[in-house]
Scaffold this motif. Sequence first.
Motif, PDB file in Angstrom:
ATOM      1  N   TYR A  27      72.495  47.728  19.914  1.00 18.02           N
ATOM      2  CA  TYR A  27      71.272  48.516  19.895  1.00 18.02           C
ATOM      3  C   TYR A  27      70.112  47.708  19.304  1.00 18.02           C
ATOM      4  CZ  TYR A  27      69.068  52.930  20.690  1.00 18.02           C
ATOM      5  OH  TYR A  27      68.292  53.906  21.230  1.00 18.02           O
ATOM      6  N   PRO A  28      68.967  47.678  19.967  1.00 18.48           N
ATOM      7  CA  PRO A  28      67.863  46.836  19.489  1.00 18.48           C
ATOM      8  C   PRO A  28      67.246  47.344  18.181  1.00 18.48           C
ATOM      9  CG  PRO A  28      67.153  48.183  21.346  1.00 18.48           C
ATOM     10  CD  PRO A  28      68.630  48.380  21.209  1.00 18.48           C
ATOM     11  N   ASN A  29      66.636  46.433  17.453  1.00 20.59           N
ATOM     12  CA  ASN A  29      65.863  46.754  16.235  1.00 20.59           C
ATOM     13  C   ASN A  29      66.693  47.215  15.041  1.00 20.59           C
ATOM     14  OD1 ASN A  29      63.412  46.200  17.526  1.00 20.59           O
ATOM     15  ND2 ASN A  29      63.305  48.293  18.320  1.00 20.59           N
ATOM     16  N   LEU A  30      68.029  47.142  15.128  1.00 21.61           N
ATOM     17  CA  LEU A  30      68.847  47.578  13.991  1.00 21.61           C
ATOM     18  C   LEU A  30      69.482  46.369  13.322  1.00 21.61           C
ATOM     19  CD1 LEU A  30      70.725  50.714  15.379  1.00 21.61           C
ATOM     20  CD2 LEU A  30      68.493  50.568  14.275  1.00 21.61           C
ATOM     21  N   GLU A  76      73.290  48.810   9.836  1.00 20.13           N
ATOM     22  CA  GLU A  76      72.945  49.994  10.618  1.00 20.13           C
ATOM     23  C   GLU A  76      73.762  50.077  11.900  1.00 20.13           C
ATOM     24  OE1 GLU A  76      68.326  50.227   9.037  1.00 20.13           O
ATOM     25  OE2 GLU A  76      68.808  49.104  10.844  1.00 20.13           O
ATOM     26  N   LEU A  85      76.314  53.005  13.077  1.00 18.74           N
ATOM     27  CA  LEU A  85      76.292  53.603  14.410  1.00 18.74           C
ATOM     28  C   LEU A  85      77.692  53.624  15.017  1.00 18.74           C
ATOM     29  CD1 LEU A  85      75.075  54.598  17.081  1.00 18.74           C
ATOM     30  CD2 LEU A  85      74.399  52.244  17.572  1.00 18.74           C
ATOM     31  N   LEU A  97      80.223  56.528  16.351  1.00 19.51           N
ATOM     32  CA  LEU A  97      80.726  56.570  17.729  1.00 19.51           C
ATOM     33  C   LEU A  97      82.252  56.658  17.761  1.00 19.51           C
ATOM     34  CD1 LEU A  97      78.418  53.940  19.497  1.00 19.51           C
ATOM     35  CD2 LEU A  97      78.267  56.420  19.547  1.00 19.51           C
ATOM     36  N   LEU A 145      74.049  58.373  16.944  1.00 14.89           N
ATOM     37  CA  LEU A 145      73.186  57.778  17.965  1.00 14.89           C
ATOM     38  C   LEU A 145      71.730  58.160  17.758  1.00 14.89           C
ATOM     39  CD1 LEU A 145      75.182  57.934  21.243  1.00 14.89           C
ATOM     40  CD2 LEU A 145      73.530  56.187  20.639  1.00 14.89           C
ATOM     41  N   ALA A 187      70.357  56.114  14.918  1.00 14.97           N
ATOM     42  CA  ALA A 187      70.134  54.721  15.313  1.00 14.97           C
ATOM     43  C   ALA A 187      68.903  54.617  16.197  1.00 14.97           C
ATOM     44  CB  ALA A 187      71.360  54.191  16.053  1.00 14.97           C
ATOM     45  N   SER A 188      68.817  55.526  17.148  1.00 18.09           N
ATOM     46  CA  SER A 188      67.708  55.480  18.090  1.00 18.09           C
ATOM     47  C   SER A 188      66.379  55.737  17.381  1.00 18.09           C
ATOM     48  CB  SER A 188      67.933  56.522  19.182  1.00 18.09           C
ATOM     49  OG  SER A 188      66.812  56.628  20.002  1.00 18.09           O
ATOM     50  N   ARG A 196      65.635  55.130  14.251  1.00 14.74           N
ATOM     51  CA  ARG A 196      65.274  53.925  13.504  1.00 14.74           C
ATOM     52  C   ARG A 196      64.673  52.884  14.432  1.00 14.74           C
ATOM     53  NH1 ARG A 196      70.822  53.361  10.013  1.00 14.74           N
ATOM     54  NH2 ARG A 196      69.987  53.972   7.983  1.00 14.74           N
ATOM     55  N   SER A 197      65.314  52.740  15.577  1.00 15.43           N
ATOM     56  CA  SER A 197      64.863  51.724  16.514  1.00 15.43           C
ATOM     57  C   SER A 197      63.462  52.040  17.030  1.00 15.43           C
ATOM     58  CB  SER A 197      65.861  51.637  17.669  1.00 15.43           C
ATOM     59  OG  SER A 197      65.508  50.614  18.545  1.00 15.43           O
TER      60      SER A 197
END
Lengths: 255, 363
Positions: A92-95, A99, A103, A107, B14, B17-18, B20-21
């Motif tokens: 996942y981008p930007n993490l 983090e 995630l 999951l 999710l 995470a999303s 934050r992104s």
Amino acid sequence: MDRNNAIISVRNLVKNYADFTAVKGLSFDVYENEIFGLLGPNGAGKTTTLEIIETLREKTSGEIIVDGFSVDHDANEIKRIIGVQLQAAGYYPNLNLVELMELFAGLYGVNIKPMEMLEKVNLQDKAKAKYKALSGGQKQRFSIATTLLNSPKIIFLDEPTTGLDPQARRNLWDLITEIRKNGTTVVITTHYMDEAEQLCDRVAFVERGEIIALDTPDNLIDQLLSRGFERTKEVKKANLEDVFINLTGKEWREG
Amino acid sequence: MNKPYNHTKATLALAKASFRSIMRSPSAVVFTLAFPLIFILVFGFLGGGGIKVDLAIAPGSDLQNPVIKALEETAVINLVKNKSKTEIAQQLEKGNIAGVIDVRKNTVPQPAYLANVQYTSASMDKGNILKSVLNNLMFMLNTRDLKPSVAEIRESTVHGRTYRTIDFILPGQLGFSLLSTGVFGTAFVFFSLRQTLVIKRFFATPVKRASIILGEGLARIGFALLGAVFIIMIGHFFFHFTLIHGIVTVLNMLVLSIIGLIVFMGFGFVVSGIAKSESTIPPIANIITLPQFLLSGTFFSIDHFPVWLQPISRALPLTYLNDAMRQVAFEGAGLWDVKLQILIMLIWGIAIYALAVKVFKWE
Ligand SMILES: Nc1ncnc2c1ncn2[C@@H]1O[C@H](COP(=O)(O)OP(=O)(O)OP(=O)(O)O)[C@@H](O)[C@H]1O
Ligand SMILES: [Mg+2]
């Protein structure tokens, strides 16, 4: 170790991509708690086979049972007990790494300490770094850490050591051996034969979608020698890799 | 190992995470906050320059009186003189003028003048502006000359509010912010997660597809609502954006925002499905957002558009979001009062998600 207890059984696996047959009726078993290697040239069908077992790709025909679950009906059960390192995957981008670990914990539905997972692959110093900012080898190590999150019964590693420096490779062997010692079955692909020889209990050679040999590395070498094979050049007692390790030390590299 | 897999936990992980992104992605912040804020600042400082309400003066009306003088000085009002009765009637019917005023000297000394105002149902929103302006005006006139009251307006349903440019501009900007976050954000995220094999890695975990969609959706809604609150607060505290029932109005606006955003995200899913490469996303998304930006009453009331264009405007979902927002914010309408607008957005939602299910790609 009970060598006859198959945790994965693959029967007559066939995979067609349009009119091209990538896997042509593979059959093999992976025993519980062994390290099983899939070896073979580029395009032989190793990744295809692994990803079908991981329930990420549809097979054309054949039967696959993973720890008693069929890939056809129990894909979700299988996903819960396996850890998967893909040959090509993104995060996942930007993490940052912590983090990302959180995630994946969500999951997989598990409670873990992100830092402990990172320590297993010696990435604790990169905890606040973004995945994109890691070196190739660090990416591989992170990838492996994500496969361990759910304490899987089986882990699949698709070329985990490609791009690693000799130290990192050796340290990864230690990690894989350690993982196996804790009762996990390991299925691995690699293009390094020294690695397969060192790590794997049994290896299958795949070419053009067919298994052309399956045995322990020892037996395969003995069979070759018994056919009268001789190396053209006598090998020295050390090789260049030994020189590299000797000169640069055994530790993981951070940079 | 045997405890059941927790889909809620996966969805929330999710979403977190999303979120934050998104917060770390400059383009998301620019689209959602910076653009709308720039427009709000520009129009906020320009002041009353934005809207004009046409008000006809009835033939035979007295022209030399303080009421007409004051109306002439009111920036929002555009007085239309020298029209015949039939012309005025026609234009009222079409909604080209918002009302007609007829000022007469009173036969008794107090008040000095009587003003008859007639509104048209064809231009209700303008009519409401007119009502507020007139009421405000009368109040000012009457209190300025404390002695004999100058005039009294024969009008019963008047709200004592000033309709500022910000009251028109802000809901439009908010709507557009939601539109671009919904369409661009969703399209880019799903396209790039697919392209960079992030989704493939997700599929190696037990997470359900629905959880991925839901988690992403929650994050985007959370982000857009933060943006909406921010925009509303800036508007309210710096430019006197009218929130009739205060916090209740804000909450109603947020509910409308969620409905609008969900519809717009549907467009985003469609775009991510039909885009062939990352660079084709902006043009395709622009085809969806630009016409709505221009035609849905973001800057000008759609009543100003040529008649042939108006049916197109009235077909777009953003038109109804903007309309509902303005009614809720300025006129104090409840959600039930804007049920028609909500219904039309929901119909759009059903249609667009039906299409999204067909064209959306996971790998
Ligand atoms: N999605 C796909 N569509 C069509 N053909 C594919 C696809 N994936 C793989 N193939 C083909 O199937 C064959 C087997 O590919 P696969 O990735 O399984 O090889 P591999 O043994 O893992 O090779 P490598 O050592 O290079 O990783 C190749 O010829 C490849 O071109
Ligand atoms: Mg491969």
